[in-house]
Scaffold this active site. Structure first.
Site, PDB file in Angstrom:
ATOM      1  N   HIS A  81      25.817 -11.926 -53.636  1.00  0.00           N
ATOM      2  CA  HIS A  81      25.807 -11.419 -52.262  1.00  0.00           C
ATOM      3  C   HIS A  81      26.606 -12.375 -51.374  1.00  0.00           C
ATOM      4  CE1 HIS A  81      22.636  -8.904 -53.873  1.00  0.00           C
ATOM      5  NE2 HIS A  81      22.533  -8.268 -52.736  1.00  0.00           N
ATOM      6  N   GLU A  96      22.848 -12.409 -60.611  1.00  0.00           N
ATOM      7  CA  GLU A  96      22.903 -12.938 -59.246  1.00  0.00           C
ATOM      8  C   GLU A  96      21.688 -12.441 -58.486  1.00  0.00           C
ATOM      9  OE1 GLU A  96      23.426 -11.154 -56.221  1.00  0.00           O
ATOM     10  OE2 GLU A  96      23.413  -9.202 -57.180  1.00  0.00           O
ATOM     11  N   SER A 100      24.504  -5.328 -56.298  1.00  0.00           N
ATOM     12  CA  SER A 100      23.131  -5.374 -55.817  1.00  0.00           C
ATOM     13  C   SER A 100      22.335  -4.249 -56.461  1.00  0.00           C
ATOM     14  CB  SER A 100      23.106  -5.303 -54.280  1.00  0.00           C
ATOM     15  OG  SER A 100      21.823  -5.608 -53.785  1.00  0.00           O
TER      16      SER A 100
END
Length: 320
Positions: A290, A220, A111
């Site tokens: 995630h 992502e 992230s």
């Protein structure tokens, strides 16, 4: 800059827990401690873990100090970010990349930690690891591939996609984005480069940007509507054309479908606009993001993606 691989982890080694981005709760810290110990490692806590500065884990000066301290500490063998969140970009101009190169260690997270991975790769030449954060709810799949990559180096390591994610797509119609999908078939070989889409696109054109030329670009995202995904992909493509990569892997974009009743392309339609015209292999729904069942990607390591076999093969060890 010659790539440096950190020493492998050994059972009983010490892992330093840090919060270089978003603030964390006491419960998150306790969970990260429990995860570390359950994996068979000892824990060292950063000095400023429970500090709060708005949504950040304290002022950037303290977050930098904790990160530098873990790299410099001879008793610490690896560094694990407890969470992502936001704020890691604030650290980049203030990091001592020479220190990291002189004391190479494993750094794991995903992230917002993407900002650290890209900057450290570019300015320290150190292999870091896009994988679970300390507060993740680890599955057998994510644990297996995390520990294999960090502790058991192989010249070739094959990573299949998680069956659990495909099962989720099949059994739950609202989770079709978990399905494996080949947009452009083929086999691509290159250096692994990428991370969270928002961070990779935000750093495009800066001194910390990802170099996607001849790379396997992996991306992502979470909780972004299709028009925002399109804008971030456009920004990346305008900065460095996707066709210059060796292949593109999109992970599972959790919560990235259209919101509300207004007109919108679907997530697949949005990403296909960028991937279908390419003459390089391109896939979506691969097992990172995630999500619980995610594999670990070593930044800068040569790998091969095979859309037919739905596997990623690391072509060299990521640790020494």
């Amino acid at each position: 800059m010659q790539l440096i691989k950190p020493p492998r982890l050994l059972p009983g080694d010490t892992i330093g827990l840090v919060t270089p981005a978003g603030q964390v709760s006491r419960a998150a810290i306790d969970k990260a401690i429990a995860n570390t110990e359950a994996l068979g490692f000892r824990v060292k806590l950063g000095r400023y873990l429970d500090e709060v500065n708005g949504n950040y884990a304290g002022p950037w000066e303290h977050r930098v100090e904790d990160l530098h301290g873990m790299f410099a500490d001879p008793d610490v063998n690896a560094i694990w970010a407890i969470r992502g969140g936001s704020g890691a970009m604030q650290l980049l101009p203030h990091l001592d990349y020479g220190l990291m190169r002189r004391h190479p260690k494993i750094l794991v997270g995903y992230s917002d930690i993407t900002a650290l991975h890209l900057a450290i790769h570019r300015h320290a030449g150190l292999v870091t690891f896009h994988g679970p954060v300390g507060m993740s709810t680890l599955s057998g799949y994510s644990t297996e591939h995390l520990l294999n990559v960090l502790m058991r180096p192989e010249d070739e390591y094959v990573i299949p996609m998680a069956v659990e994610n495909s099962r989720k797509a099949f059994n739950e119609p609202d989770n079709a984005h978990y399905a494996l999908r080949t947009v452009v078939p083929g086999i691509g070989t290159g250096r692994l480069m990428g991370g969270n889409l928002a961070l990779v696109s935000a750093l495009a054109g800066t001194p910390y940007a990802a170099d996607i030329r001849d790379a396997l670009l992996f991306l992502e995202e979470v909780n972004e509507e299709p028009y925002r995904v399109d804008r971030m992909l456009m920004q990346l493509n305008l900065n460095q054309p996707f066709r210059s990569a060796a292949g593109i892997m999109l992970g599972i974009f959790e919560g990235c479908g259209p919101a509300g009743d207004g007109p919108s392309l679907s997530l697949d339609q949005t990403t296909d606009q960028h991937l279908q015209p390419l003459a390089i292999p391109a896939v979506t729904g691969w097992s990172f993001g995630h999500i619980r069942h995610q594999f670990t990607l070593p930044m800068g390591i040569r790998a091969r993606m095979d859309t037919g076999r739905q596997t990623l093969t690391l072509l060299e060890a990521a640790v020494r």
